[in-house]
Design a protein around this motif. Sequence first.
Motif, PDB file in Angstrom:
ATOM      1  N   ALA A 188      51.845  28.062 103.718  1.00 23.58           N
ATOM      2  CA  ALA A 188      50.556  27.614 103.196  1.00 23.58           C
ATOM      3  C   ALA A 188      50.439  26.093 103.251  1.00 23.58           C
ATOM      4  N   VAL A 189      49.215  25.628 103.489  1.00 22.00           N
ATOM      5  CA  VAL A 189      48.903  24.203 103.491  1.00 22.00           C
ATOM      6  C   VAL A 189      48.701  23.725 102.054  1.00 22.00           C
ATOM      7  N   ASN A 190      49.250  22.560 101.731  1.00 21.58           N
ATOM      8  CA  ASN A 190      49.023  21.925 100.435  1.00 21.58           C
ATOM      9  C   ASN A 190      48.097  20.726 100.614  1.00 21.58           C
ATOM     10  N   ILE A 191      46.964  20.753  99.926  1.00 18.65           N
ATOM     11  CA  ILE A 191      46.016  19.645  99.991  1.00 18.65           C
ATOM     12  C   ILE A 191      45.693  19.184  98.571  1.00 18.65           C
ATOM     13  N   GLU A 192      45.928  17.917  98.325  1.00 21.78           N
ATOM     14  CA  GLU A 192      45.600  17.321  97.025  1.00 21.78           C
ATOM     15  C   GLU A 192      44.138  16.896  97.061  1.00 21.78           C
ATOM     16  N   THR A 193      43.306  17.583  96.273  1.00 17.75           N
ATOM     17  CA  THR A 193      41.871  17.304  96.248  1.00 17.75           C
ATOM     18  C   THR A 193      41.497  16.652  94.918  1.00 17.75           C
ATOM     19  N   SER A 194      40.243  16.284  94.801  1.00 20.45           N
ATOM     20  CA  SER A 194      39.758  15.696  93.547  1.00 20.45           C
ATOM     21  C   SER A 194      39.801  16.709  92.409  1.00 20.45           C
ATOM     22  N   GLU A 195      39.918  17.988  92.764  1.00 22.18           N
ATOM     23  CA  GLU A 195      39.984  19.055  91.761  1.00 22.18           C
ATOM     24  C   GLU A 195      41.409  19.551  91.544  1.00 22.18           C
ATOM     25  N   GLY A 196      42.375  18.865  92.146  1.00 20.16           N
ATOM     26  CA  GLY A 196      43.763  19.268  91.999  1.00 20.16           C
ATOM     27  C   GLY A 196      44.347  19.798  93.298  1.00 20.16           C
ATOM     28  N   LEU A 209      49.502  17.224 102.078  1.00 21.87           N
ATOM     29  CA  LEU A 209      50.856  16.988 101.576  1.00 21.87           C
ATOM     30  C   LEU A 209      51.922  17.750 102.350  1.00 21.87           C
ATOM     31  N   GLY A 210      51.509  18.501 103.365  1.00 19.98           N
ATOM     32  CA  GLY A 210      52.464  19.313 104.104  1.00 19.98           C
ATOM     33  C   GLY A 210      52.291  20.777 103.760  1.00 19.98           C
ATOM     34  N   GLU A 245      38.706  23.219 106.896  1.00 19.82           N
ATOM     35  CA  GLU A 245      37.660  24.232 107.022  1.00 19.82           C
ATOM     36  C   GLU A 245      38.265  25.596 106.729  1.00 19.82           C
ATOM     37  N   HIS A 246      37.765  26.270 105.684  1.00 24.53           N
ATOM     38  CA  HIS A 246      38.288  27.580 105.309  1.00 24.53           C
ATOM     39  C   HIS A 246      37.137  28.573 105.177  1.00 24.53           C
ATOM     40  N   HIS A 247      37.461  29.811 104.811  1.00 27.52           N
ATOM     41  CA  HIS A 247      36.445  30.869 104.843  1.00 27.52           C
ATOM     42  C   HIS A 247      35.302  30.619 103.873  1.00 27.52           C
ATOM     43  N   SER A 248      35.545  29.802 102.844  1.00 25.50           N
ATOM     44  CA  SER A 248      34.498  29.543 101.852  1.00 25.50           C
ATOM     45  C   SER A 248      33.766  28.226 102.074  1.00 25.50           C
ATOM     46  N   LYS A 263      45.438  22.310  96.105  1.00 29.94           N
ATOM     47  CA  LYS A 263      44.957  23.589  96.624  1.00 29.94           C
ATOM     48  C   LYS A 263      45.837  24.034  97.785  1.00 29.94           C
ATOM     49  N   GLN A 264      46.009  25.360  97.886  1.00 31.60           N
ATOM     50  CA  GLN A 264      46.782  25.948  98.978  1.00 31.60           C
ATOM     51  C   GLN A 264      45.883  26.842  99.830  1.00 31.60           C
ATOM     52  N   PHE A 265      46.123  26.799 101.133  1.00 34.98           N
ATOM     53  CA  PHE A 265      45.366  27.637 102.062  1.00 34.98           C
ATOM     54  C   PHE A 265      46.321  28.245 103.086  1.00 34.98           C
ATOM     55  N   TYR A 266      46.042  29.497 103.444  1.00 33.82           N
ATOM     56  CA  TYR A 266      46.852  30.187 104.449  1.00 33.82           C
ATOM     57  C   TYR A 266      46.131  30.316 105.786  1.00 33.82           C
ATOM     58  N   GLN A 267      44.819  30.175 105.761  1.00 38.02           N
ATOM     59  CA  GLN A 267      44.040  30.272 106.989  1.00 38.02           C
ATOM     60  C   GLN A 267      42.973  29.194 106.982  1.00 38.02           C
ATOM     61  N   GLY A 268      42.682  28.682 108.163  1.00 39.72           N
ATOM     62  CA  GLY A 268      41.654  27.664 108.260  1.00 39.72           C
ATOM     63  C   GLY A 268      41.966  26.676 109.361  1.00 39.72           C
ATOM     64  N   ARG A 269      41.253  25.568 109.332  1.00 40.61           N
ATOM     65  CA  ARG A 269      41.397  24.552 110.374  1.00 40.61           C
ATOM     66  C   ARG A 269      41.535  23.183 109.721  1.00 40.61           C
ATOM     67  N   LEU A 270      42.583  22.487 110.098  1.00 43.17           N
ATOM     68  CA  LEU A 270      42.903  21.179 109.526  1.00 43.17           C
ATOM     69  C   LEU A 270      42.536  20.085 110.518  1.00 43.17           C
ATOM     70  N   ARG A 271      41.870  19.049 110.039  1.00 42.26           N
ATOM     71  CA  ARG A 271      41.602  17.903 110.904  1.00 42.26           C
ATOM     72  C   ARG A 271      41.617  16.619 110.082  1.00 42.26           C
ATOM     73  N   ARG A 272      41.988  15.553 110.747  1.00 50.44           N
ATOM     74  CA  ARG A 272      42.044  14.259 110.070  1.00 50.44           C
ATOM     75  C   ARG A 272      40.636  13.810 109.719  1.00 50.44           C
ATOM     76  N   LEU A 273      40.500  13.264 108.536  1.00 50.79           N
ATOM     77  CA  LEU A 273      39.202  12.781 108.081  1.00 50.79           C
ATOM     78  C   LEU A 273      39.013  11.360 108.585  1.00 50.79           C
ATOM     79  N   GLU A 274      38.028  11.196 109.444  1.00 51.40           N
ATOM     80  CA  GLU A 274      37.732   9.869 109.981  1.00 51.40           C
ATOM     81  C   GLU A 274      36.926   9.096 108.948  1.00 51.40           C
ATOM     82  N   ILE A 275      37.490   8.007 108.466  1.00 54.24           N
ATOM     83  CA  ILE A 275      36.845   7.218 107.420  1.00 54.24           C
ATOM     84  C   ILE A 275      36.207   5.987 108.038  1.00 54.24           C
TER      85      ILE A 275
END
Length: 252
Positions: free
Chosen positions: A228-236, A221-222, A210-213, A238-250
């Motif tokens: 900054a957080v590294n997240i591999e998304t379907s769009e490549g 990915l750590g 969850e980020h400002h946008s 992405k790095q974030f410096y602020q926000g909230r990270l949570r595990r995706l319950e599948i």
Amino acid sequence: MDLETRQLQKILDEAHQLPEVLILKPVTTSTNDDVREIALKGVQSVLVCSLRQTQGRGQRQRQWVSPEGNIYLSTLLNTRTPIDGRLALEIALNILQMPSLKNLDLQVKWPNDLYSTQGKWGGILVEPLSPHQVIVGVGINLEPIPKENIDQHATSLSELGLTNISRIQLVAELYMAIQQASEWFDHHCYNLAARFNHYAAFKNQAVEFEHHSGLCSGIFLGIQDDGAVNIETSEGLKQFYQGRLRRLEISL
């Protein structure tokens, strides 16, 4: 001065880390607010710890459930390096290296949660007073938290295997760990990504961020050395410096 205060004073004095002001309280509104009031009087080093808080808060002013018997501690740091998000990460990593906790299987959840596979057992709140001075608050669950009081997975150090807990020893170790974290921070958080990613909760797992946008999902990915957080998304990537990270319950 009561017995616990004298014991804590002795431990910190022998470690040459006794602050100018040391206060243990049975109850307070917020230990961070207590430190703020003391800091405004010009005191440069202070430790306030309480058994209970009536108005404890976490990140983004969320309520921090603060029942009696746990550790609610705040202190003041003066840094040479301007305060940024890496400080909370350094504090978390140094807490995990405390002698009393080193044999437990503990994690850090970005950006400021003390975590484990069973859930959150503590949290860190960093509130800057100036670019080089900051109040650091730490809450630690020593005993189980009533489930009706929380909205996330939570646990405690006793549930994670810490027995024969000496609260005063833990308070002393916490205070010294925070001071040590300040030194790491002032030395440019050397090798931060590798050190953090070793303990990172949800690493290489599906997460929601969850980020400002808005929200994004992907594989966590750590972090990078700048925090900054590294997240591999379907769009490549992405790095974030602020926000909230949570595990995706599948759901299957």
